[in-house]
Motif scaffolding. Structure first.
Motif, PDB file in Angstrom:
ATOM      1  N   ASN A  36     -18.426   6.527 -41.022  1.00 28.06           N
ATOM      2  CA  ASN A  36     -19.638   5.831 -40.767  1.00 28.06           C
ATOM      3  C   ASN A  36     -20.692   6.030 -41.628  1.00 28.06           C
ATOM      4  OD1 ASN A  36     -18.347   4.367 -38.604  1.00 28.06           O
ATOM      5  ND2 ASN A  36     -19.492   5.817 -36.875  1.00 28.06           N
ATOM      6  N   TYR A  85     -22.191   2.910 -43.649  1.00 32.84           N
ATOM      7  CA  TYR A  85     -23.523   2.336 -43.425  1.00 32.84           C
ATOM      8  C   TYR A  85     -24.620   2.822 -44.485  1.00 32.84           C
ATOM      9  CZ  TYR A  85     -21.301   0.465 -39.280  1.00 32.84           C
ATOM     10  OH  TYR A  85     -20.060  -0.045 -38.830  1.00 32.84           O
ATOM     11  N   ASP A 109     -27.000  10.955 -43.303  1.00 30.03           N
ATOM     12  CA  ASP A 109     -26.623  10.042 -44.636  1.00 30.03           C
ATOM     13  C   ASP A 109     -27.971   9.681 -44.828  1.00 30.03           C
ATOM     14  OD1 ASP A 109     -27.225   7.481 -43.161  1.00 30.03           O
ATOM     15  OD2 ASP A 109     -25.494   7.942 -42.019  1.00 30.03           O
ATOM     16  N   ARG A 149     -21.417  -2.963 -32.003  1.00 29.56           N
ATOM     17  CA  ARG A 149     -21.867  -2.673 -33.188  1.00 29.56           C
ATOM     18  C   ARG A 149     -23.315  -3.188 -33.353  1.00 29.56           C
ATOM     19  NH1 ARG A 149     -16.539  -5.393 -33.130  1.00 29.56           N
ATOM     20  NH2 ARG A 149     -15.196  -4.333 -34.358  1.00 29.56           N
ATOM     21  N   VAL A 150     -24.233  -2.660 -34.306  1.00 24.24           N
ATOM     22  CA  VAL A 150     -25.372  -3.101 -34.508  1.00 24.24           C
ATOM     23  C   VAL A 150     -25.273  -4.304 -35.485  1.00 24.24           C
ATOM     24  CG1 VAL A 150     -27.622  -2.661 -35.562  1.00 24.24           C
ATOM     25  CG2 VAL A 150     -26.497  -0.967 -34.251  1.00 24.24           C
ATOM     26  N   SER A 182     -19.779  -4.061 -40.279  1.00 26.52           N
ATOM     27  CA  SER A 182     -18.702  -3.121 -39.455  1.00 26.52           C
ATOM     28  C   SER A 182     -17.547  -3.998 -39.878  1.00 26.52           C
ATOM     29  CB  SER A 182     -18.912  -3.330 -38.179  1.00 26.52           C
ATOM     30  OG  SER A 182     -17.529  -2.983 -37.661  1.00 26.52           O
ATOM     31  N   GLY A 219     -14.740  -1.727 -40.319  1.00 23.01           N
ATOM     32  CA  GLY A 219     -15.171  -0.897 -38.947  1.00 23.01           C
ATOM     33  C   GLY A 219     -14.252  -1.488 -37.522  1.00 23.01           C
ATOM     34  N   THR A 220     -13.915  -0.718 -36.654  1.00 23.58           N
ATOM     35  CA  THR A 220     -13.421  -1.377 -35.397  1.00 23.58           C
ATOM     36  C   THR A 220     -14.248  -1.179 -34.247  1.00 23.58           C
ATOM     37  OG1 THR A 220     -12.463   0.887 -34.734  1.00 23.58           O
ATOM     38  CG2 THR A 220     -11.129  -0.194 -36.228  1.00 23.58           C
ATOM     39  N   GLY A 221     -15.467  -0.714 -34.277  1.00 27.04           N
ATOM     40  CA  GLY A 221     -16.500  -0.574 -33.313  1.00 27.04           C
ATOM     41  C   GLY A 221     -15.780   0.356 -32.258  1.00 27.04           C
ATOM     42  N   LEU A 248     -17.154   5.704 -32.833  1.00 25.90           N
ATOM     43  CA  LEU A 248     -18.124   6.460 -31.891  1.00 25.90           C
ATOM     44  C   LEU A 248     -17.842   6.777 -30.613  1.00 25.90           C
ATOM     45  CD1 LEU A 248     -21.618   5.455 -33.374  1.00 25.90           C
ATOM     46  CD2 LEU A 248     -20.478   7.485 -33.948  1.00 25.90           C
TER      47      LEU A 248
HETATM   48  P1  ADP Z   1     -17.850   0.706 -36.487  1.00 18.57           P
HETATM   49  O1  ADP Z   1     -16.217   0.840 -36.413  1.00 18.57           O
HETATM   50  O2  ADP Z   1     -18.286  -0.374 -36.312  1.00 18.57           O
HETATM   51  O3  ADP Z   1     -18.445   1.315 -37.277  1.00 18.57           O
HETATM   52  P2  ADP Z   1     -18.449   2.926 -34.309  1.00 18.57           P
HETATM   53  O4  ADP Z   1     -18.186   3.044 -33.032  1.00 18.57           O
HETATM   54  O5  ADP Z   1     -17.906   3.840 -35.287  1.00 18.57           O
HETATM   55  O6  ADP Z   1     -18.132   1.393 -34.967  1.00 18.57           O
HETATM   56  O7  ADP Z   1     -20.406   2.671 -34.664  1.00 18.57           O
HETATM   57  C1  ADP Z   1     -20.816   1.691 -33.568  1.00 18.57           C
HETATM   58  C2  ADP Z   1     -21.906   1.156 -34.448  1.00 18.57           C
HETATM   59  O8  ADP Z   1     -22.952   2.093 -34.721  1.00 18.57           O
HETATM   60  C3  ADP Z   1     -21.797   0.496 -35.851  1.00 18.57           C
HETATM   61  O9  ADP Z   1     -21.158  -0.830 -35.874  1.00 18.57           O
HETATM   62  C4  ADP Z   1     -22.862   0.569 -36.501  1.00 18.57           C
HETATM   63  O10 ADP Z   1     -23.820  -0.430 -36.274  1.00 18.57           O
HETATM   64  C5  ADP Z   1     -23.805   1.996 -35.476  1.00 18.57           C
HETATM   65  N1  ADP Z   1     -23.364   3.150 -36.576  1.00 18.57           N
HETATM   66  C6  ADP Z   1     -22.627   4.211 -36.702  1.00 18.57           C
HETATM   67  N2  ADP Z   1     -22.685   5.130 -37.647  1.00 18.57           N
HETATM   68  C7  ADP Z   1     -23.902   4.794 -38.354  1.00 18.57           C
HETATM   69  C8  ADP Z   1     -24.557   5.283 -39.217  1.00 18.57           C
HETATM   70  N3  ADP Z   1     -23.731   6.363 -39.933  1.00 18.57           N
HETATM   71  N4  ADP Z   1     -25.517   4.732 -39.904  1.00 18.57           N
HETATM   72  C9  ADP Z   1     -25.921   3.313 -39.324  1.00 18.57           C
HETATM   73  N5  ADP Z   1     -25.498   2.884 -38.159  1.00 18.57           N
HETATM   74  C10 ADP Z   1     -24.126   3.296 -37.684  1.00 18.57           C
END
Ligand code: ADP
Length: 488
Positions: free
Chosen positions: A383, A387, A411, A430-431, A436, A441-443, A446
């Motif tokens: 991640n 990002y 980061d 996801r933001v 993503s 990314g899979t969402g 986290l």
């Molecule tokens: P994804 O597979 O979309 O990255 P995650 O569950 O890992 O899904 O993360 C959810 C959301 O959190 C991401 O879509 C992103 O918007 C935000 N995010 C996660 N890690 C970071 C990061 N290091 N910097 C900025 N945004 C992040």
């Protein structure tokens, strides 16, 4: 008037007869197509594809009869119900016919594939169940029996369970490398076709109930709503009342769980729909493509297939984390962190991002399942790279406290606004969807991290500033402190 009534009855009879005929035709077609599928009989499959017109022909006749009845006769309410239901049933049956044809189309694409016994067995059982569903629909329709029609739901649940087992079997096969990705996709789609035939049969059941007594799913919902708002009949009977309340409570808890599950299933379906849709479209385009286009399309296909694979991988990981007891052992922290960093480096470097490790102590041990912790850290480093801008750095810092250890991943990327911080650990949240998606990314990343933290009596924290970057910290208890992590 009498004469008109006779004509009306004749037309309605004809509609019912044709519906019955086409339901039985689907039941027979499910058997035929499964046989050619399992024996890889391409010529047989071609015959089935050519025979698809049979369904269209009957469907056309039913539609004409329905419309003529509406225009020419004077149907009363119950006749109208039959006509409306017939139109819907007609389209469910026609689509089920199309699905059989789709299965037949897959036969040619599976030439030269070996089918594992378990997958074969599940196909046979799904097909059998789909056939039984259509036979039951025909029976319920012929007898206009609402109870029989209702029993279709349970039959469909059996098919859904079989389909779930089947998809798991296909994924396992694909994971063991016994099937190349496009074959596993074909098999996954075949399973889905059977499942959808079941869904159509379920709709038929609903329509039959509508013909018999005007039952609709919406009405059932309204009835339930009304039943819920009826006041208790003997408010003075404290004991009974409180018992009733307890039941209502547990029902609403069950409803909440069901709703969460439904949401999750809807989300998963939605997430998979896009890549599956893309694959289907790309595969269709491939048929007429020239050599140059083929190379490009195959590249895309590969990308979409990989995307599906990572979603399915993450989903399986989440399920494992939720359902299985972790096999805890004492693991060395530096090994674990280095393993994760080595695994994540490839993805980061492909995005021209350097991963640095700071303060790795050599003597810290934690109680846990190494595979899980590695997975969580890989997700955090991925991640951080995903990002951040190319050329930047991601820093992994290990900070042993007295009873706990903090592993943070920092980061200097896009960062996350405060209101979003609460939600990013939710599944599929996801933001920035586009970013993503673009970066694979899979969402789910986290949510997995949070589960791993929970499973280890630890926690995950985030500190972030939009435009400046984010720091995610996984905090775990050291050996001997698993039960009582004194975290403030
Ligand atoms: P994804 O597979 O979309 O990255 P995650 O569950 O890992 O899904 O993360 C959810 C959301 O959190 C991401 O879509 C992103 O918007 C935000 N995010 C996660 N890690 C970071 C990061 N290091 N910097 C900025 N945004 C992040």
């Amino acid at each position: 008037m009498n004469e008109i009534r006779t004509e009306l009855n004749e037309r309605l009879d004809a509609i019912r007869r044709l519906l019955l005929e086409s339901m039985n035709l689907v039941a027979a077609r499910v058997d035929e197509v499964t046989e050619v599928l399992l024996s890889r009989d391409v010529a047989g499959a071609d015959r089935i594809i050519l025979a698809d017109d049979e369904f269209d022909l009957i469907a056309q006749q039913i539609e004409d009869l329905c419309i003529e009845t509406l225009i020419r006769e004077q149907p009363v309410a119950s006749d109208l119900r039959t006509i409306v239901a017939a139109m819907h049933m007609n389209s469910d049956i026609e689509r089920s016919g199309d699905l059989c044809t789709n299965i037949a189309k897959a036969v040619g694409r599976l030439q030269g594939t070996q089918v594992d016994d378990r997958i074969r067995d599940l196909i046979v059982r799904m097909a059998e169940q789909a056939r039984i569903l259509f036979e039951r629909s025909a029976e319920a329709h012929e007898a206009l029996d609402a109870e029989l029609a209702k029993s279709i739901d349970e039959l469909d649940d059996v098919l859904d369970d079989l389909h779930r087992d089947y998809i798991q079997a296909v994924i396992q096969e694909a994971k063991h490398g016994d099937m190349v990705p496009h074959q596993s996709l074909q098999f996954a789609l075949i399973g889905r076709f059977y499942e959808r035939i079941g869904d159509h049969a379920e709709n038929l059941g609903e329509r039959i109930r509508y013909i018999v007594d005007g039952w609709t799913p919406e009405r059932e919902g309204a009835d339930r709503e009304r039943a819920r708002s009826v006041p208790a009949e003997s408010p003075e009977d404290e004991q009974i009342r409180s018992r009733g309340l307890a039941v209502i409570d547990s029902i609403s808890e069950q409803r909440r769980i069901d709703a969460t599950r439904r949401d999750f299933v809807a989300n998963v379906s939605h997430e998979l729909k896009t890549p599956v849709g893309a694959v289907v479209l790309l595969a269709e385009t491939l048929v007429d493509a020239n050599d140059e286009e083929r190379v490009r399309l195959i590249g895309h296909l590969n990308q979409e297939a990989l995307r599906m694979e990572s979603i399915i991988d993450d989903l399986l990981e989440l399920t494992r984390l939720e359902e299985f007891e972790a096999s805890m052992t004492t693991v060395s922290l530096d090994d674990t962190v280095m393993m994760a960093v080595d695994m994540a480096r490839g993805f980061a470097e492909a995005r021209s991002i350097e991963v640095a490790v700071v303060g790795l102590p050599s003597n810290v041990e934690i109680e846990g399942e190494q595979r899980q912790i590695v997975r969580a850290l890989v997700n955090l480093v991925d991640n951080a790279a995903r990002y951040s801008e190319p050329g930047s750095q991601v820093t992994v810092t290990v900070d042993p406290l007295v009873e706990l250890v903090d592993i943070s991943v920092a980061d200097t990327g896009v960062g996350i606004a405060r209101p979003e911080l609460e939600r990013i650990f939710e599944r599929f949240y996801r933001v920035d969807r586009a970013r993503s998606r673009e970066t694979g990314g899979t969402g789910l990343g986290l949510s997995i991290v949070r589960h791993v933290a929970d499973n280890h009596s630890g926690r995950v924290m985030v500190d972030s500033k939009p435009g400046a970057g984010s720091t995610f910290t996984l905090q775990l208890p050291k050996v001997g402190n698993v039960e009582a992590p004194t975290v403030e």
